[in-house]
Design a protein around this motif. Structure first.
Motif, mmCIF file in Angstrom:
data_model
loop_
_atom_site.group_PDB
_atom_site.id
_atom_site.type_symbol
_atom_site.label_atom_id
_atom_site.label_comp_id
_atom_site.label_asym_id
_atom_site.label_seq_id
_atom_site.Cartn_x
_atom_site.Cartn_y
_atom_site.Cartn_z
ATOM 1 N N ALA A 295 0.851 -0.963 -0.165
ATOM 2 C CA ALA A 295 -0.119 0.060 -0.077
ATOM 3 C C ALA A 295 0.828 1.186 -0.215
ATOM 4 C CB ALA A 295 -0.979 -0.162 1.217
ATOM 5 N N ARG A 296 1.852 1.301 0.864
ATOM 6 C CA ARG A 296 2.550 2.548 1.079
ATOM 7 C C ARG A 296 3.384 2.761 -0.209
ATOM 8 N NH1 ARG A 296 5.605 4.242 6.653
ATOM 9 N NH2 ARG A 296 3.935 3.625 7.301
ATOM 10 N N LEU A 297 3.754 1.630 -0.956
ATOM 11 C CA LEU A 297 4.710 1.783 -2.273
ATOM 12 C C LEU A 297 3.773 2.307 -3.185
ATOM 13 C CD1 LEU A 297 7.324 1.517 -3.299
ATOM 14 C CD2 LEU A 297 6.812 -1.093 -3.866
ATOM 15 N N LEU A 298 2.599 1.861 -3.241
ATOM 16 C CA LEU A 298 1.537 2.532 -4.328
ATOM 17 C C LEU A 298 1.474 3.964 -4.219
ATOM 18 C CD1 LEU A 298 -1.325 -0.231 -4.169
ATOM 19 C CD2 LEU A 298 0.260 0.192 -5.991
ATOM 20 N N GLY A 299 1.392 4.451 -3.151
ATOM 21 C CA GLY A 299 1.302 5.803 -2.896
ATOM 22 C C GLY A 299 2.633 6.510 -3.362
ATOM 23 N N TRP A 300 3.621 6.088 -2.709
ATOM 24 C CA TRP A 300 5.008 6.701 -3.108
ATOM 25 C C TRP A 300 5.219 6.558 -4.693
ATOM 26 C CZ3 TRP A 300 9.497 5.934 -5.577
ATOM 27 C CH2 TRP A 300 10.683 6.670 -4.931
ATOM 28 N N THR A 301 4.907 5.542 -5.341
ATOM 29 C CA THR A 301 5.220 5.376 -6.660
ATOM 30 C C THR A 301 4.160 6.125 -7.466
ATOM 31 O OG1 THR A 301 5.753 2.827 -6.205
ATOM 32 C CG2 THR A 301 5.407 3.747 -8.624
ATOM 33 N N GLY A 302 2.979 6.548 -7.019
ATOM 34 C CA GLY A 302 2.152 7.342 -7.730
ATOM 35 C C GLY A 302 2.669 8.701 -7.902
ATOM 36 N N VAL A 303 3.134 9.104 -6.721
ATOM 37 C CA VAL A 303 3.721 10.712 -6.668
ATOM 38 C C VAL A 303 5.037 10.514 -7.630
ATOM 39 C CG1 VAL A 303 4.625 12.494 -5.291
ATOM 40 C CG2 VAL A 303 2.779 11.309 -4.492
ATOM 41 N N ASP A 304 5.733 9.568 -7.447
ATOM 42 C CA ASP A 304 6.941 9.582 -8.372
ATOM 43 C C ASP A 304 6.339 9.475 -9.898
ATOM 44 O OD1 ASP A 304 9.906 9.177 -8.215
ATOM 45 O OD2 ASP A 304 9.510 7.393 -9.481
ATOM 46 N N LEU A 305 5.253 8.802 -10.234
ATOM 47 C CA LEU A 305 4.944 8.852 -11.662
ATOM 48 C C LEU A 305 4.693 10.394 -12.038
ATOM 49 C CD1 LEU A 305 2.948 5.621 -12.244
ATOM 50 C CD2 LEU A 305 5.220 6.073 -13.118
ATOM 51 N N LEU A 306 3.988 11.014 -11.257
ATOM 52 C CA LEU A 306 3.413 12.447 -11.374
ATOM 53 C C LEU A 306 4.610 13.264 -11.449
ATOM 54 C CD1 LEU A 306 1.250 14.489 -11.517
ATOM 55 C CD2 LEU A 306 1.228 14.430 -8.817
ATOM 56 N N LEU A 307 5.601 13.239 -10.606
ATOM 57 C CA LEU A 307 6.915 14.077 -10.879
ATOM 58 C C LEU A 307 7.529 13.664 -12.179
ATOM 59 C CD1 LEU A 307 8.241 13.815 -7.321
ATOM 60 C CD2 LEU A 307 6.731 15.710 -8.086
ATOM 61 N N LYS A 308 7.509 12.627 -12.692
ATOM 62 C CA LYS A 308 8.070 12.253 -14.022
ATOM 63 C C LYS A 308 7.145 13.064 -15.103
ATOM 64 C CE LYS A 308 10.593 8.387 -12.444
ATOM 65 N NZ LYS A 308 10.748 6.831 -12.315
ATOM 66 N N GLU A 309 5.866 12.818 -14.901
ATOM 67 C CA GLU A 309 5.044 13.503 -15.956
ATOM 68 C C GLU A 309 5.239 15.016 -15.966
ATOM 69 O OE1 GLU A 309 1.917 12.439 -17.579
ATOM 70 O OE2 GLU A 309 3.316 10.626 -17.723
ATOM 71 N N LEU A 310 5.382 15.657 -14.666
ATOM 72 C CA LEU A 310 5.567 17.041 -14.787
ATOM 73 C C LEU A 310 6.838 17.577 -15.217
ATOM 74 C CD1 LEU A 310 4.179 17.897 -11.336
ATOM 75 C CD2 LEU A 310 2.988 18.425 -13.376
ATOM 76 N N ASP A 311 7.791 16.709 -15.218
ATOM 77 C CA ASP A 311 9.370 16.906 -15.641
ATOM 78 C C ASP A 311 9.501 16.529 -17.001
ATOM 79 O OD1 ASP A 311 9.895 18.216 -13.230
ATOM 80 O OD2 ASP A 311 10.788 16.144 -12.490
#
Length: 335
Positions: A295-311
């Motif tokens: 569960a915690r890794l899902l949230g962490w990875t979700g934000v990581d994907l978002l940051l990569k999308e933004l960059d």
């Protein structure tokens, strides 16, 4: 009266631009000046107007997260993981609870859009994603969490729930059980349907096994208890000898119904496996076997994907983790 940047500048004997640099680009100001400005900020009780700064910049330091049920410890862990990754990037997470209602979900999305968040992590309230696609088409990045859509239309991070359902029921079959009940929420929920598909595949591979689906209105402890009470009311000969619950909250409710008055013994009469492996799964009256999701890794990875999308960084738009079966006393020994 609120203290403004001009007040701080006048008290510190510096320009408004210098105060702005202390707040936003401290490396451009000498240590001595920065110290004097920070001291005045503390003395005057100045609080920066972050909303105004966001309007000027066109982007905030926030990320939206919308989940179906924040009362479910699984989603609380997802939120913690998202906050951990966001904090690494100097951002915060704003949380919305849809209560599995499309209207509330849409209201949260619109509010986040008004607040100019950097993007949204979303566990959809239902299978109807038309409004979500329109929202994303408007320029707001959306990352699906604990859910994916075909062909990677939206970036997503999820767990293979078909495999999770198969793991759970294969384990029950290996313990000698043949009459399996799948207690779940609405099959319109993708995770419920995927776990059912895995459970059915495991049963289909065993010639003398059968699967009964007991569908409840929601995935809560109360609905699990209601399903358990209906099973207890049956003659023992017509009860299943094993239950796979679509999440641990349902499983906890089932355990409560079974243990009341000692009507059904777990695992002697009915073996059980839940899903999610929330923190208190191991602390129930009979420690609960469960399919673990990170569960915690899902949230962490979700934000990581978002940051990569933004960059604009190249990355896998669909990340899928594998579940893990955690065996405890509720499912009994494998025969």
């Amino acid at each position: 009266m609120a203290v403004g940047v001009k007040d701080v500048a006048a008290a510190a004997g510096v320009s408004v631009g210098t105060v702005s640099n202390v707040l936003n680009q401290p490396e451009r100001v000498s240590a001595r000046t920065a110290e004097r400005v920070q001291r005045v900020i503390q003395e005057l009780g100045f609080v920066r107007n972050d909303a105004a700064r966001q309007l000027r910049a066109g982007r905030s330091r926030s990320i939206g997260l919308v989940v179906p049920d924040i009362g479910n410890p699984f989603f609380a862990e997802v939120a913690r993981g998202a906050e951990d990754r966001a904090a690494d990037a100097g951002m915060t997470v704003l949380l919305g609870n849809s209560d599995e209602q499309d209207e509330r979900q849409q209201a949260h999305l619109e509010l986040f859009q008004e607040q100019r968040v950097n993007g949204v992590l979303l566990t959809p309230a239902s299978d109807d994603l038309a409004a979500v696609h329109r929202f994303a088409a408007g320029g707001m990045p959306v990352i699906l969490v604990d859910r994916e859509v075909e062909q990677g239309v939206l970036p997503s991070v999820s767990v293979d729930d078909v495999e999770g359902g198969r793991l759970a029921v294969e384990h029950l079959l290996a313990s000698g059980r043949r009459r399996i009940a799948y207690v779940c929420g609405p099959r319109s929920v993708q995770q419920v349907a995927d776990r059912l598909a895995g459970a059915q595949a495991a049963v289909d591979a065993m010639a003398d096994a059968e699967l009964e689906v007991i569908e409840q209105p929601s995935l809560t402890v109360l609905q699990g208890r209601a399903a358990g009470e209906s099973l207890v009311s049956r003659p023992s000969s017509s009860r299943p000898d094993a239950v796979f619950a679509a999440n641990d909250l349902l499983a906890v409710g089932l355990l409560q119904a079974f243990s009341f008055g000692g009507a059904v013994r777990v695992p002697e009469d009915i073996a059980m496996v839940g899903y999610d492996d929330i923190d208190f799964a191991s602390a129930t009256v009979v420690p609960l076997s469960s399919v673990r999701q990170p569960a915690r890794l899902l949230g962490w990875t979700g934000v990581d994907l978002l940051l990569k999308e933004l960059d604009g960084v190249d990355h896998d738009r669909r990340v899928r983790f594998q579940p893990e079966l955690v065996v405890r006393e509720s499912s009994g020994p494998v025969r």
